[in-house]
Motif scaffolding. Structure first.
Motif, PDB file in Angstrom:
ATOM      1  N   UNK A  40      -2.755 -34.740   7.292  1.00 29.32           N
ATOM      2  CA  UNK A  40      -1.978 -34.894   6.054  1.00 29.32           C
ATOM      3  C   UNK A  40      -0.674 -35.645   6.307  1.00 29.32           C
ATOM      4  N   UNK A  41      -0.757 -36.883   6.754  1.00 29.99           N
ATOM      5  CA  UNK A  41       0.472 -37.665   6.930  1.00 29.99           C
ATOM      6  C   UNK A  41       1.063 -38.001   5.565  1.00 29.99           C
ATOM      7  N   UNK A  42       2.344 -38.285   5.525  1.00 31.10           N
ATOM      8  CA  UNK A  42       2.954 -38.641   4.254  1.00 31.10           C
ATOM      9  C   UNK A  42       4.383 -38.155   4.159  1.00 31.10           C
ATOM     10  N   UNK A  43       5.038 -38.388   3.029  1.00 29.41           N
ATOM     11  CA  UNK A  43       6.465 -38.055   2.881  1.00 29.41           C
ATOM     12  C   UNK A  43       6.780 -36.564   2.984  1.00 29.41           C
ATOM     13  N   UNK A  97      -1.216 -31.475   1.012  1.00 26.50           N
ATOM     14  CA  UNK A  97      -1.919 -32.553   0.310  1.00 26.50           C
ATOM     15  C   UNK A  97      -1.267 -32.834  -1.043  1.00 26.50           C
ATOM     16  N   UNK A  98      -0.982 -31.780  -1.815  1.00 26.64           N
ATOM     17  CA  UNK A  98      -0.409 -31.933  -3.152  1.00 26.64           C
ATOM     18  C   UNK A  98       0.997 -32.519  -3.091  1.00 26.64           C
ATOM     19  N   UNK A  99       1.832 -31.990  -2.207  1.00 29.48           N
ATOM     20  CA  UNK A  99       3.215 -32.454  -2.159  1.00 29.48           C
ATOM     21  C   UNK A  99       3.324 -33.879  -1.617  1.00 29.48           C
ATOM     22  N   UNK A 100       2.468 -34.259  -0.690  1.00 26.49           N
ATOM     23  CA  UNK A 100       2.445 -35.661  -0.262  1.00 26.49           C
ATOM     24  C   UNK A 100       2.216 -36.571  -1.460  1.00 26.49           C
ATOM     25  N   UNK A 101       1.274 -36.173  -2.296  1.00 25.73           N
ATOM     26  CA  UNK A 101       0.954 -36.959  -3.487  1.00 25.73           C
ATOM     27  C   UNK A 101       2.107 -36.948  -4.481  1.00 25.73           C
ATOM     28  N   UNK A 102       2.704 -35.770  -4.709  1.00 24.34           N
ATOM     29  CA  UNK A 102       3.812 -35.648  -5.661  1.00 24.34           C
ATOM     30  C   UNK A 102       5.020 -36.479  -5.226  1.00 24.34           C
ATOM     31  N   UNK A 103       5.324 -36.452  -3.926  1.00 20.83           N
ATOM     32  CA  UNK A 103       6.475 -37.198  -3.424  1.00 20.83           C
ATOM     33  C   UNK A 103       6.298 -38.701  -3.616  1.00 20.83           C
ATOM     34  N   UNK A 104       5.059 -39.156  -3.478  1.00 20.90           N
ATOM     35  CA  UNK A 104       4.791 -40.592  -3.649  1.00 20.90           C
ATOM     36  C   UNK A 104       5.005 -41.016  -5.101  1.00 20.90           C
ATOM     37  N   UNK A 105       4.769 -40.086  -6.034  1.00 15.85           N
ATOM     38  CA  UNK A 105       4.971 -40.380  -7.453  1.00 15.85           C
ATOM     39  C   UNK A 105       6.439 -40.247  -7.860  1.00 15.85           C
ATOM     40  N   UNK A 151      11.840 -35.725  -5.438  1.00 12.46           N
ATOM     41  CA  UNK A 151      11.398 -34.351  -5.171  1.00 12.46           C
ATOM     42  C   UNK A 151      11.741 -33.906  -3.756  1.00 12.46           C
ATOM     43  N   UNK A 152      11.711 -34.833  -2.823  1.00 16.76           N
ATOM     44  CA  UNK A 152      12.004 -34.479  -1.427  1.00 16.76           C
ATOM     45  C   UNK A 152      13.425 -33.955  -1.289  1.00 16.76           C
ATOM     46  N   UNK A 153      14.372 -34.599  -1.950  1.00 18.47           N
ATOM     47  CA  UNK A 153      15.766 -34.165  -1.864  1.00 18.47           C
ATOM     48  C   UNK A 153      15.951 -32.786  -2.485  1.00 18.47           C
ATOM     49  N   UNK A 154      15.255 -32.518  -3.585  1.00 20.90           N
ATOM     50  CA  UNK A 154      15.349 -31.209  -4.231  1.00 20.90           C
ATOM     51  C   UNK A 154      14.771 -30.115  -3.351  1.00 20.90           C
TER      52      UNK A 154
END
Length: 402
Positions: free
Chosen positions: A192-195, A264-272, A276-279
């Motif tokens: 699950x790589x990603x932000x 998986x969900x948060x990687x997707x949410x952060x890309x959109x 969200x990452x800062x929060x």
């Protein structure tokens, strides 16, 4: 494996509750739920072209590799095994997009191969092929001995793009039980790589977080590499637990599946939404700061008896972190702190429901719900409404005024 190692250094990571596993009503339902497609392909990676493949197709992600990294002596011994044609375990690759692969297991072997083929590795400590000690690949090539290596192949198993991330995790979880050493968080880290995964790494370096879990600072690299929580990536799982259990429930999943699902969900949410990452970072750091303000270094130790070993407990930390996360730090006055210490002492010594929730089947649904609910009720009995609730009230008032 991870639970045994964690307990060896005084950390209880929690345990599954067999009673929480729900049985499916029909075989058809079970089939439709679990029989997901897996698309494995066996391939051979020729050493002759391995450097080019790594540079163009295989993502090693050196910043996110396992933390028990090989030194040059281990890398050299691996190269010697290749020269001797000693069979080595296959590497496992996941196809993120067509023709592009991420290493799921075997990153150390591929990293050693790449460092050798690019002359970043000078062979050392070889016992059988002592003649190669002190040489790089180019120097070996000049001696006309490179063909011995270039004619070899590195076996690999590729899970193609059609295989879902959840399937890839399940495959490697089962490989782990079959003897291939890959801790659960190490597998998630690769699959699950990603932000959001990047945020987990960043938050795991927070000084307050490391202080509460007894993890050395990055400034002391030698001590950090020896720390089991760090080396096995348990620190990342401890951060992940906070976000996975924010709702106070597993949402009908097994604990380990919930952790993977959130990644998986948060990687997707952060890309959109990159805000969200800062929060999330602010929320996590506030929870850590509040825990330290109230309990100091003992925030995650439910047992305060000086005559007994005081282990840190991930299930207990779940409760404390969630209960404190939504409150502003300024509300923790000396009077409030004294009341909270008394209440939590009572929770861990006299409240049977809470004691069971942090001590038995701790990664089961009911245990998670109970400990988080009881901890929140305890905190809210002393403090005013949490930040989140205050904001919702103000928003409702604003809308009513309009």
């Amino acid at each position: 494996m991870v639970k045994k190692i964690a307990k060896a250094v005084g950390v209880d990571m929690g345990e599954e509750d067999p009673a929480e596993q729900k049985s499916l009503s029909t075989l058809e339902e079970k089939y439709s739920q679990q029989m997901r497609q897996i698309f494995p392909v066996k391939i051979d990676l020729p050493w002759l072209t391995l450097r080019t493949q790594i540079e163009e197709q295989i993502e090693l992600r050196p910043d996110f590799q396992r933390r028990d990294r090989w030194n040059d002596s281990k890398r050299s011994r691996f190269i010697e095994s290749v020269v001797m044609n000693v069979p080595v375990p296959p590497v496992f690759l996941g196809e993120e997009e067509y023709g592009k692969y991420v290493v799921l297991d075997g990153r150390q072997r591929l990293t050693a191969a790449y460092k050798f083929l690019t002359d970043e590795l000078t062979l050392e400590g070889l016992q059988i092929w002592k003649e190669l000690n002190g040489l790089t690949f180019s120097e070996i090539k000049k001696k006309g001995f490179a063909a011995t290596i270039e004619r070899r192949f590195l076996s690999a198993i590729l899970l193609t793009h059609e295989s879902s991330p959840e399937v890839k995790y399940e495959v490697f979880d089962r490989l782990n039980t079959g003897g291939i050493i890959a801790e659960q968080m190490e597998v998630r880290n690769a699959i699950f790589p990603g932000p959001f995964n990047q945020l987990l790494h960043s938050l795991s370096e927070d000084e307050g977080f490391r202080r509460l879990w007894g993890i050395p600072s990055s400034k002391d690299s030698a001590a950090l590499e020896k720390n089991v929580l760090y080396r096995q990536m348990d620190d990342l799982e401890l951060v992940l637990r906070f976000f996975a259990l924010r709702p106070g429930t597993l949402s009908g999943m097994r604990f380990k599946d919930r952790l993977s699902d959130v990644m998986n969900i948060k990687n997707s949410d952060y890309k959109k939404n990159d805000k969200l990452a800062a929060l999330d970072s602010e929320l996590f750091k506030r929870a850590i700061a509040n825990c330290i303000t109230v309990f100091g270094d003992d925030a995650f130790k439910p047992n305060k008896n000086p005559n007994k070993k005081s282990n840190r407990s991930a299930p207990y930390a779940d409760a404390v972190m969630q209960a404190f996360a939504d409150h502003d730090n300024v509300v923790f006055t000396p009077v409030v702190i004294a009341k909270l210490k008394k209440i939590f002492t009572e929770l861990v010594t006299t409240n049977r429901a809470f004691m069971d929730a942090v001590g038995k089947g701790t990664n089961g649904e009911s245990a998670i719900k109970n400990r988080i609910r009881l901890a929140k009720e305890a905190v809210n009995s002393v403090l005013p409404a949490p930040i989140v609730k205050q904001k919702k009230v103000l928003l409702r008032r604003k809308k009513a005024a309009e």
